[in-house]
Design a protein around this motif. Structure first.
Motif, PDB file in Angstrom:
ATOM      1  N   ASP A  80      17.178   5.144 -33.819  1.00  0.00           N
ATOM      2  CA  ASP A  80      16.150   4.755 -34.777  1.00  0.00           C
ATOM      3  C   ASP A  80      14.869   5.512 -34.434  1.00  0.00           C
ATOM      4  OD1 ASP A  80      14.207   3.602 -36.364  1.00  0.00           O
ATOM      5  OD2 ASP A  80      14.925   1.563 -36.085  1.00  0.00           O
ATOM      6  N   PHE A  81      14.566   6.535 -35.231  1.00  0.00           N
ATOM      7  CA  PHE A  81      13.366   7.327 -35.015  1.00  0.00           C
ATOM      8  C   PHE A  81      12.297   7.025 -36.063  1.00  0.00           C
ATOM      9  CE2 PHE A  81      16.915   9.749 -33.239  1.00  0.00           C
ATOM     10  CZ  PHE A  81      16.453   9.999 -31.961  1.00  0.00           C
ATOM     11  N   GLN A  82      12.580   6.113 -36.965  1.00  0.00           N
ATOM     12  CA  GLN A  82      11.624   5.781 -38.013  1.00  0.00           C
ATOM     13  C   GLN A  82      10.706   4.635 -37.598  1.00  0.00           C
ATOM     14  OE1 GLN A  82      11.507   7.907 -40.547  1.00  0.00           O
ATOM     15  NE2 GLN A  82      13.238   8.894 -39.515  1.00  0.00           N
ATOM     16  N   MET A  83      11.215   3.717 -36.774  1.00  0.00           N
ATOM     17  CA  MET A  83      10.398   2.597 -36.329  1.00  0.00           C
ATOM     18  C   MET A  83       9.190   3.118 -35.545  1.00  0.00           C
ATOM     19  SD  MET A  83      11.282  -0.474 -33.635  1.00  0.00           S
ATOM     20  CE  MET A  83      12.935  -0.730 -34.310  1.00  0.00           C
ATOM     21  N   LYS A  84       8.006   2.605 -35.868  1.00  0.00           N
ATOM     22  CA  LYS A  84       6.805   2.944 -35.119  1.00  0.00           C
ATOM     23  C   LYS A  84       6.661   1.958 -33.962  1.00  0.00           C
ATOM     24  CE  LYS A  84       5.754   6.133 -38.065  1.00  0.00           C
ATOM     25  NZ  LYS A  84       5.971   7.543 -37.695  1.00  0.00           N
ATOM     26  N   ILE A  85       6.516   2.485 -32.751  1.00  0.00           N
ATOM     27  CA  ILE A  85       6.395   1.643 -31.566  1.00  0.00           C
ATOM     28  C   ILE A  85       4.996   1.803 -30.979  1.00  0.00           C
ATOM     29  CG2 ILE A  85       7.267   1.126 -29.263  1.00  0.00           C
ATOM     30  CD1 ILE A  85       9.948   2.316 -30.098  1.00  0.00           C
ATOM     31  N   VAL A  86       4.326   0.666 -30.777  1.00  0.00           N
ATOM     32  CA  VAL A  86       3.030   0.638 -30.101  1.00  0.00           C
ATOM     33  C   VAL A  86       3.217  -0.161 -28.817  1.00  0.00           C
ATOM     34  CG1 VAL A  86       0.617  -0.064 -30.214  1.00  0.00           C
ATOM     35  CG2 VAL A  86       1.769   0.755 -32.282  1.00  0.00           C
ATOM     36  N   TYR A  87       3.086   0.516 -27.681  1.00  0.00           N
ATOM     37  CA  TYR A  87       3.267  -0.163 -26.397  1.00  0.00           C
ATOM     38  C   TYR A  87       1.992  -0.911 -26.003  1.00  0.00           C
ATOM     39  CZ  TYR A  87       7.634   2.326 -25.553  1.00  0.00           C
ATOM     40  OH  TYR A  87       8.924   2.804 -25.639  1.00  0.00           O
ATOM     41  N   LEU A  88       2.180  -2.020 -25.289  1.00  0.00           N
ATOM     42  CA  LEU A  88       1.067  -2.848 -24.815  1.00  0.00           C
ATOM     43  C   LEU A  88       1.211  -3.025 -23.310  1.00  0.00           C
ATOM     44  CD1 LEU A  88       1.473  -5.708 -27.465  1.00  0.00           C
ATOM     45  CD2 LEU A  88       0.108  -3.630 -27.723  1.00  0.00           C
ATOM     46  N   SER A  89       0.096  -2.968 -22.578  1.00  0.00           N
ATOM     47  CA  SER A  89       0.159  -3.182 -21.132  1.00  0.00           C
ATOM     48  C   SER A  89      -1.242  -3.406 -20.576  1.00  0.00           C
ATOM     49  CB  SER A  89       0.794  -1.981 -20.432  1.00  0.00           C
ATOM     50  OG  SER A  89       0.770  -2.148 -19.024  1.00  0.00           O
ATOM     51  N   HIS A  90      -1.291  -4.103 -19.435  1.00  0.00           N
ATOM     52  CA  HIS A  90      -2.545  -4.217 -18.690  1.00  0.00           C
ATOM     53  C   HIS A  90      -2.819  -2.942 -17.902  1.00  0.00           C
ATOM     54  CE1 HIS A  90      -3.357  -8.464 -19.420  1.00  0.00           C
ATOM     55  NE2 HIS A  90      -2.092  -8.740 -19.173  1.00  0.00           N
ATOM     56  N   HIS A 198       7.321  13.246 -37.889  1.00  0.00           N
ATOM     57  CA  HIS A 198       8.250  12.130 -37.733  1.00  0.00           C
ATOM     58  C   HIS A 198       9.637  12.600 -37.284  1.00  0.00           C
ATOM     59  CE1 HIS A 198       5.675   9.688 -40.798  1.00  0.00           C
ATOM     60  NE2 HIS A 198       5.147   9.705 -39.593  1.00  0.00           N
ATOM     61  N   TYR A 199       9.927  13.892 -37.467  1.00  0.00           N
ATOM     62  CA  TYR A 199      11.234  14.424 -37.084  1.00  0.00           C
ATOM     63  C   TYR A 199      11.181  15.273 -35.814  1.00  0.00           C
ATOM     64  CZ  TYR A 199      13.080  12.857 -41.559  1.00  0.00           C
ATOM     65  OH  TYR A 199      13.488  12.081 -42.617  1.00  0.00           O
ATOM     66  N   GLU A 206       5.243  26.063 -26.028  1.00  0.00           N
ATOM     67  CA  GLU A 206       5.423  27.161 -26.970  1.00  0.00           C
ATOM     68  C   GLU A 206       6.355  26.832 -28.124  1.00  0.00           C
ATOM     69  OE1 GLU A 206       6.762  30.435 -24.654  1.00  0.00           O
ATOM     70  OE2 GLU A 206       4.805  30.823 -23.760  1.00  0.00           O
ATOM     71  N   LYS A 207       6.899  25.617 -28.135  1.00  0.00           N
ATOM     72  CA  LYS A 207       7.865  25.295 -29.187  1.00  0.00           C
ATOM     73  C   LYS A 207       7.993  23.789 -29.366  1.00  0.00           C
ATOM     74  CE  LYS A 207      11.616  25.585 -25.800  1.00  0.00           C
ATOM     75  NZ  LYS A 207      12.796  26.345 -25.354  1.00  0.00           N
ATOM     76  N   ILE A 208       8.623  23.403 -30.480  1.00  0.00           N
ATOM     77  CA  ILE A 208       8.998  22.015 -30.710  1.00  0.00           C
ATOM     78  C   ILE A 208      10.502  21.966 -30.949  1.00  0.00           C
ATOM     79  CG2 ILE A 208       6.755  21.346 -31.682  1.00  0.00           C
ATOM     80  CD1 ILE A 208       8.162  21.410 -34.457  1.00  0.00           C
ATOM     81  N   ILE A 209      11.090  20.831 -30.632  1.00  0.00           N
ATOM     82  CA  ILE A 209      12.516  20.620 -30.895  1.00  0.00           C
ATOM     83  C   ILE A 209      12.623  19.460 -31.860  1.00  0.00           C
ATOM     84  CG2 ILE A 209      14.763  20.047 -29.940  1.00  0.00           C
ATOM     85  CD1 ILE A 209      12.105  21.472 -27.661  1.00  0.00           C
ATOM     86  N   LEU A 210      13.260  19.699 -32.996  1.00  0.00           N
ATOM     87  CA  LEU A 210      13.434  18.661 -34.000  1.00  0.00           C
ATOM     88  C   LEU A 210      14.596  17.746 -33.620  1.00  0.00           C
ATOM     89  CD1 LEU A 210      12.994  20.768 -37.270  1.00  0.00           C
ATOM     90  CD2 LEU A 210      11.256  19.456 -36.034  1.00  0.00           C
ATOM     91  N   GLN A 211      14.727  16.653 -34.323  1.00  0.00           N
ATOM     92  CA  GLN A 211      15.786  15.686 -34.031  1.00  0.00           C
ATOM     93  C   GLN A 211      17.178  16.269 -34.249  1.00  0.00           C
ATOM     94  OE1 GLN A 211      14.933  12.107 -36.222  1.00  0.00           O
ATOM     95  NE2 GLN A 211      12.907  11.917 -35.325  1.00  0.00           N
ATOM     96  N   ASN A 212      17.275  17.304 -35.085  1.00  0.00           N
ATOM     97  CA  ASN A 212      18.574  17.958 -35.289  1.00  0.00           C
ATOM     98  C   ASN A 212      18.783  19.114 -34.312  1.00  0.00           C
ATOM     99  OD1 ASN A 212      16.802  19.861 -36.256  1.00  0.00           O
ATOM    100  ND2 ASN A 212      17.723  20.041 -38.289  1.00  0.00           N
ATOM    101  N   GLU A 213      17.930  19.168 -33.258  1.00  0.00           N
ATOM    102  CA  GLU A 213      17.991  20.173 -32.187  1.00  0.00           C
ATOM    103  C   GLU A 213      17.525  21.559 -32.625  1.00  0.00           C
ATOM    104  OE1 GLU A 213      18.417  19.422 -29.050  1.00  0.00           O
ATOM    105  OE2 GLU A 213      18.736  17.327 -29.622  1.00  0.00           O
ATOM    106  N   GLN A 214      16.995  21.676 -33.821  1.00  0.00           N
ATOM    107  CA  GLN A 214      16.444  22.966 -34.243  1.00  0.00           C
ATOM    108  C   GLN A 214      15.141  23.232 -33.495  1.00  0.00           C
ATOM    109  OE1 GLN A 214      16.053  23.320 -38.470  1.00  0.00           O
ATOM    110  NE2 GLN A 214      15.407  25.452 -38.408  1.00  0.00           N
ATOM    111  N   ILE A 215      14.920  24.476 -33.113  1.00  0.00           N
ATOM    112  CA  ILE A 215      13.734  24.861 -32.352  1.00  0.00           C
ATOM    113  C   ILE A 215      12.808  25.684 -33.236  1.00  0.00           C
ATOM    114  CG2 ILE A 215      12.891  26.195 -30.375  1.00  0.00           C
ATOM    115  CD1 ILE A 215      15.580  25.589 -29.004  1.00  0.00           C
ATOM    116  N   LEU A 216      11.508  25.331 -33.240  1.00  0.00           N
ATOM    117  CA  LEU A 216      10.503  26.076 -33.990  1.00  0.00           C
ATOM    118  C   LEU A 216       9.388  26.495 -33.038  1.00  0.00           C
ATOM    119  CD1 LEU A 216      10.148  23.878 -37.221  1.00  0.00           C
ATOM    120  CD2 LEU A 216      11.536  25.932 -36.925  1.00  0.00           C
TER     121      LEU A 216
END
Length: 237
Positions: A80-90, A198-199, A206-216
């Protein structure tokens, strides 16, 4: 209706969060359903039933487990990569451990009203962008595609190629004009690439890796801005 969840083992804190979120939703005239989970086990059971959660406020220090591990379960096991997660901590020390789970933000407890409303405002802006469609010339007519389904736009030989999980579409146009109309979750990483963050699974220098493993490739002129964007939530508090 937006599905918002709070996972924390302190009941008074959860009620405070619920009240703040409801108040903000009313101000924004947004319909929200807020669910509270006091244990890691409760939330996992909910997730296993494939119930949708759009925004999750997740405490790192839970009585029955670690919130970061739960975030990893959401991304890796449930995919699940669509859910937005906000972490909380002291503890601010956790900030650098969170990149693997692609959090939307990290808030330090006690949670102040202003940072919380900032997160909620950004969430609603992003969701509004997900509902939009991109219109483009298609033959003698007009084609449309949801921004939510677009991985990235690519400029190529006076054309713009729209890359999605299902394939590609193209039209004559300029990437600059596409960028001006796109929601804020589309980021420029190269003169030829406008990417839906989001993907993005991983950022590197120097690069990003998308969820489908494509490199840009991230071009040199955009590296500083991209690094700032990746690290923008660190040190907010």
């Amino acid at each position: 209706m937006f599905q918002i969840a709070i996972c924390n083992d302190e009941r008074l804190f959860c009620e405070y969060m619920r009240g703040q979120i409801l108040s903000f939703c009313e101000k924004m005239q947004a319909e929200c359903s807020i669910q509270i989970y006091n244990t890691k086990a409760e939330l996992i059971n909910k997730l296993k039933q494939r119930n949708r959660i759009d925004l999750l406020f997740l405490d790192i220090e839970l009585a029955d487990g670690n919130g970061i591990e739960l975030g990893e379960y959401i991304r890796e096991n449930l995919q699940d990569f669509q859910m937005k997660i906000v972490y909380l901590s002291h503890e601010p020390k956790y900030a650098m451990q969170l990149f693997q789970t692609e959090p939307m933000d990290f808030l330090i407890k006690p949670i102040r009203k202003e940072p919380l409303e900032g997160v909620l405002h950004r969430f609603f802006r992003q969701q509004a962008g997900l509902q939009k469609v991109f219109l483009y010339k298609r033959g003698h007519g007009v084609g449309q595609i949801s921004y939510h389904s677009i991985l990235y736009f690519q400029s190529m030989n006076h054309k713009v190629v729209i890359h999605t999980m299902e394939g590609q579409k193209e039209f004559y146009g300029k990437l600059k004009e596409v960028e001006e109309a796109a929601p804020e979750n589309f980021i420029r990483i190269h003169k030829s690439y406008l990417v839906n963050e989001h993907y993005i699974a991983r950022f590197q220098y120097e690069k990003i890796i998308l969820q489908n493993e494509q490199i840009l490739t991230i071009s040199k002129s955009y590296r500083s801005a991209i690094q700032n964007r990746v690290c923008q939530y660190v040190g907010k508090q």
